[in-house]
Design a protein around this motif. Structure first.
Motif, mmCIF file in Angstrom:
data_model
loop_
_atom_site.group_PDB
_atom_site.id
_atom_site.type_symbol
_atom_site.label_atom_id
_atom_site.label_comp_id
_atom_site.label_asym_id
_atom_site.label_seq_id
_atom_site.Cartn_x
_atom_site.Cartn_y
_atom_site.Cartn_z
ATOM 1 N N CYS A 157 -37.197 -7.312 21.420
ATOM 2 C CA CYS A 157 -37.629 -8.493 22.181
ATOM 3 C C CYS A 157 -36.725 -8.732 23.383
ATOM 4 C CB CYS A 157 -37.645 -9.721 21.277
ATOM 5 S SG CYS A 157 -38.393 -11.196 22.004
ATOM 6 N N GLY A 158 -35.500 -8.233 23.332
ATOM 7 C CA GLY A 158 -34.573 -8.435 24.441
ATOM 8 C C GLY A 158 -34.827 -7.502 25.615
ATOM 9 N N GLU A 159 -35.665 -6.479 25.414
ATOM 10 C CA GLU A 159 -35.966 -5.585 26.517
ATOM 11 C C GLU A 159 -36.731 -6.325 27.607
ATOM 12 O OE1 GLU A 159 -38.069 -2.311 24.935
ATOM 13 O OE2 GLU A 159 -36.368 -1.480 23.838
ATOM 14 N N GLN A 160 -36.586 -5.849 28.838
ATOM 15 C CA GLN A 160 -37.227 -6.531 29.949
ATOM 16 C C GLN A 160 -38.744 -6.448 29.870
ATOM 17 O OE1 GLN A 160 -35.992 -5.098 33.763
ATOM 18 N NE2 GLN A 160 -37.122 -6.637 34.904
ATOM 19 N N GLU A 161 -39.287 -5.290 29.503
ATOM 20 C CA GLU A 161 -40.729 -5.104 29.445
ATOM 21 C C GLU A 161 -41.090 -4.257 28.235
ATOM 22 O OE1 GLU A 161 -41.523 -3.225 33.151
ATOM 23 O OE2 GLU A 161 -41.675 -5.104 34.273
ATOM 24 N N ARG A 162 -42.262 -4.555 27.655
ATOM 25 C CA ARG A 162 -42.800 -3.732 26.576
ATOM 26 C C ARG A 162 -44.248 -3.390 26.911
ATOM 27 N NH1 ARG A 162 -41.603 -7.258 21.395
ATOM 28 N NH2 ARG A 162 -41.741 -8.906 22.939
ATOM 29 N N TYR A 163 -44.680 -2.192 26.510
ATOM 30 C CA TYR A 163 -45.997 -1.693 26.868
ATOM 31 C C TYR A 163 -46.774 -1.351 25.603
ATOM 32 C CZ TYR A 163 -43.798 -1.091 31.459
ATOM 33 O OH TYR A 163 -43.142 -1.301 32.648
ATOM 34 N N PHE A 164 -48.096 -1.650 25.632
ATOM 35 C CA PHE A 164 -48.944 -1.379 24.484
ATOM 36 C C PHE A 164 -50.351 -1.002 24.950
ATOM 37 C CE2 PHE A 164 -45.893 -4.685 23.241
ATOM 38 C CZ PHE A 164 -45.271 -4.083 22.164
ATOM 39 N N PHE A 165 -50.975 -0.059 24.218
ATOM 40 C CA PHE A 165 -52.406 0.150 24.308
ATOM 41 C C PHE A 165 -53.041 -0.795 23.304
ATOM 42 C CE2 PHE A 165 -51.301 4.601 25.721
ATOM 43 C CZ PHE A 165 -51.835 4.472 26.994
ATOM 44 N N SER A 166 -53.947 -1.642 23.776
ATOM 45 C CA SER A 166 -54.596 -2.609 22.896
ATOM 46 C C SER A 166 -56.101 -2.400 22.932
ATOM 47 C CB SER A 166 -54.252 -4.041 23.327
ATOM 48 O OG SER A 166 -54.815 -4.989 22.438
ATOM 49 N N SER A 167 -56.725 -2.386 21.775
ATOM 50 C CA SER A 167 -58.171 -2.231 21.704
ATOM 51 C C SER A 167 -58.858 -3.522 22.141
ATOM 52 C CB SER A 167 -58.602 -1.860 20.280
ATOM 53 O OG SER A 167 -58.162 -2.856 19.365
ATOM 54 N N LYS A 168 -60.036 -3.378 22.685
ATOM 55 C CA LYS A 168 -60.803 -4.541 23.148
ATOM 56 C C LYS A 168 -61.522 -5.193 21.969
ATOM 57 C CE LYS A 168 -61.740 -2.607 27.756
ATOM 58 N NZ LYS A 168 -62.800 -2.151 28.683
ATOM 59 N N GLU A 169 -60.949 -6.270 21.487
ATOM 60 C CA GLU A 169 -61.561 -7.009 20.380
ATOM 61 C C GLU A 169 -62.355 -8.187 20.945
ATOM 62 O OE1 GLU A 169 -60.191 -9.932 16.726
ATOM 63 O OE2 GLU A 169 -58.860 -8.295 17.331
ATOM 64 N N GLU A 181 -66.966 -1.832 32.987
ATOM 65 C CA GLU A 181 -65.675 -1.437 32.430
ATOM 66 C C GLU A 181 -65.831 -0.135 31.654
ATOM 67 O OE1 GLU A 181 -63.352 -4.220 30.307
ATOM 68 O OE2 GLU A 181 -63.672 -5.853 31.722
ATOM 69 N N ILE A 182 -64.770 0.646 31.656
ATOM 70 C CA ILE A 182 -64.773 1.949 31.009
ATOM 71 C C ILE A 182 -63.876 1.908 29.778
ATOM 72 C CG2 ILE A 182 -64.318 4.414 31.306
ATOM 73 C CD1 ILE A 182 -64.575 3.999 34.315
ATOM 74 N N GLY A 183 -64.385 2.426 28.684
ATOM 75 C CA GLY A 183 -63.566 2.617 27.494
ATOM 76 C C GLY A 183 -63.356 1.379 26.653
ATOM 77 N N ASP A 184 -62.670 1.589 25.533
ATOM 78 C CA ASP A 184 -62.411 0.529 24.554
ATOM 79 C C ASP A 184 -60.941 0.121 24.516
ATOM 80 O OD1 ASP A 184 -65.097 0.596 23.735
ATOM 81 O OD2 ASP A 184 -64.694 2.258 22.348
ATOM 82 N N TRP A 185 -60.172 0.522 25.559
ATOM 83 C CA TRP A 185 -58.751 0.220 25.568
ATOM 84 C C TRP A 185 -58.353 -0.516 26.842
ATOM 85 C CZ3 TRP A 185 -55.892 1.275 21.288
ATOM 86 C CH2 TRP A 185 -56.394 2.224 20.390
ATOM 87 N N VAL A 186 -57.338 -1.341 26.709
ATOM 88 C CA VAL A 186 -56.624 -1.903 27.860
ATOM 89 C C VAL A 186 -55.153 -1.559 27.677
ATOM 90 C CG1 VAL A 186 -58.251 -3.789 28.250
ATOM 91 C CG2 VAL A 186 -56.287 -4.149 26.731
ATOM 92 N N LEU A 187 -54.403 -1.599 28.752
ATOM 93 C CA LEU A 187 -52.964 -1.359 28.684
ATOM 94 C C LEU A 187 -52.250 -2.655 29.027
ATOM 95 C CD1 LEU A 187 -51.168 1.799 30.114
ATOM 96 C CD2 LEU A 187 -50.044 -0.401 29.911
ATOM 97 N N CYS A 188 -51.318 -3.077 28.175
ATOM 98 C CA CYS A 188 -50.639 -4.367 28.345
ATOM 99 C C CYS A 188 -49.157 -4.173 28.628
ATOM 100 C CB CYS A 188 -50.809 -5.232 27.096
ATOM 101 S SG CYS A 188 -52.531 -5.546 26.655
ATOM 102 N N ARG A 189 -48.679 -4.855 29.638
ATOM 103 C CA ARG A 189 -47.237 -4.954 29.921
ATOM 104 C C ARG A 189 -46.823 -6.398 29.637
ATOM 105 N NH1 ARG A 189 -46.165 -4.207 35.859
ATOM 106 N NH2 ARG A 189 -45.475 -2.044 35.551
ATOM 107 N N GLU A 195 -49.983 2.073 20.101
ATOM 108 C CA GLU A 195 -51.273 1.399 19.979
ATOM 109 C C GLU A 195 -51.108 0.183 19.073
ATOM 110 O OE1 GLU A 195 -54.065 4.141 18.407
ATOM 111 O OE2 GLU A 195 -53.779 5.637 19.981
ATOM 112 N N ILE A 196 -51.584 -0.966 19.546
ATOM 113 C CA ILE A 196 -51.491 -2.183 18.739
ATOM 114 C C ILE A 196 -52.486 -3.204 19.271
ATOM 115 C CG2 ILE A 196 -49.720 -3.339 20.148
ATOM 116 C CD1 ILE A 196 -48.448 -4.265 17.514
ATOM 117 N N ASN A 197 -53.012 -4.020 18.374
ATOM 118 C CA ASN A 197 -53.891 -5.107 18.794
ATOM 119 C C ASN A 197 -53.001 -6.301 19.163
ATOM 120 O OD1 ASN A 197 -55.764 -7.191 19.101
ATOM 121 N ND2 ASN A 197 -57.095 -6.415 17.488
ATOM 122 N N VAL A 198 -52.836 -6.533 20.463
ATOM 123 C CA VAL A 198 -51.897 -7.553 20.935
ATOM 124 C C VAL A 198 -52.265 -8.947 20.428
ATOM 125 C CG1 VAL A 198 -51.058 -8.720 23.017
ATOM 126 C CG2 VAL A 198 -51.208 -6.233 22.967
#
Length: 237
Positions: A63-75, A157-165, A48-51
């Motif tokens: 940072c060298g990984e191809q993809e990173r994933y995060f749950f980000s709160s809707k600010e 929209e549902i919930g207070d989270w988005v998922l970021c790739r 979980e992180i605020n992107v």
């Protein structure tokens, strides 16, 4: 089933040989949906992180990984608005293209996922410079069916989270080859002009046409002028 946790100090760490490569449907209905409805996740692999608080290169993880994933709160960007804040310390995320609808292949549950594509721009809007950083932002929406023609429309929209790739777009091989060729040409031009400066007195008369044709390029003239000044400085010393 025991809950698997692969997050340590806010960073996902998979065992050697494992790769996290979920599909859009899995991200929406196996991770984001479970996160929003407080259900058990298949694995605790997405931190979980605020992107918007980080530039893409400063986000946790390799940072060298191809993809990173995060749950980000809707600010919210504004106090009384629903628009999300997408401004970071050094730039901003800008949406591009059209949103992609993501439906569940398992069952019709009245929920649909939406994938929004954003590109990171360095600087202040609207004059930022485009970078190769890309973000896929996944949201969860209700799916409403009208009784008149049985058509389905997006609801709230549902919930207070988005998922970021988040990942860095790879440059095309042709573009890389052009850059390599340009670099080679410039080095060859610098080498040729350097030799021509030092061997000008020994150059036979029939080489004057070659020298003229090379100096017709503005880039070559600039390189030749720079080398001549450097040569004069060394000679005076």
């Amino acid at each position: 089933m025991e809950k698997l946790n692969f997050i340590k100090n806010g960073v996902s760490k998979l065992p050697p040989g494992f790769r996290f490569q979920p599909t859009d449907e899995e991200l929406v209905f196996q991770y984001l949906k479970c996160k929003i409805f407080s259900s058990q996740l298949p694995a605790s692999i997405i931190p979980e992180i605020n992107v918007s608080k980080y530039d893409p290169w400063d986000l946790p993880g390799n940072c060298g990984e191809q993809e990173r994933y995060f749950f980000s709160s809707k600010e919210a960007k504004y106090r009384n608005g629903n628009r999300m804040n997408r401004t970071t310390n050094s730039g901003y995320w800008k949406a591009t293209g059209s949103d992609k609808k993501i439906a569940s292949s398992m069952t019709n549950i009245g929920i649909v996922g939406v994938r929004k594509t954003l590109v990171f721009y360095h600087g202040k809007s609207p004059n930022g410079s485009r970078t190769d950083w890309v973000m896929h932002e996944y949201r969860l929406l209700t799916l409403e069916t009208t009784t008149s023609n049985s058509s389905q429309n997006y609801g709230n929209e549902i919930g207070d989270w988005v998922l970021c790739r988040i990942f860095m777009k790879k440059r095309s091989d042709s573009g890389s080859m052009m850059m390599k060729n340009d670099y080679t040409v410039m080095n060859e031009a610098r080498f040729f002009d350097f030799m021509s400066v030092h061997n000008n007195s020994a150059m036979p008369p029939n080489h004057s046409s070659t020298s003229s044709s090379c100096s017709s390029s503005s880039n070559f003239v600039e390189v030749s002028s720079y080398d001549h000044e450097q040569t004069s400085a060394y000679a005076d010393f």
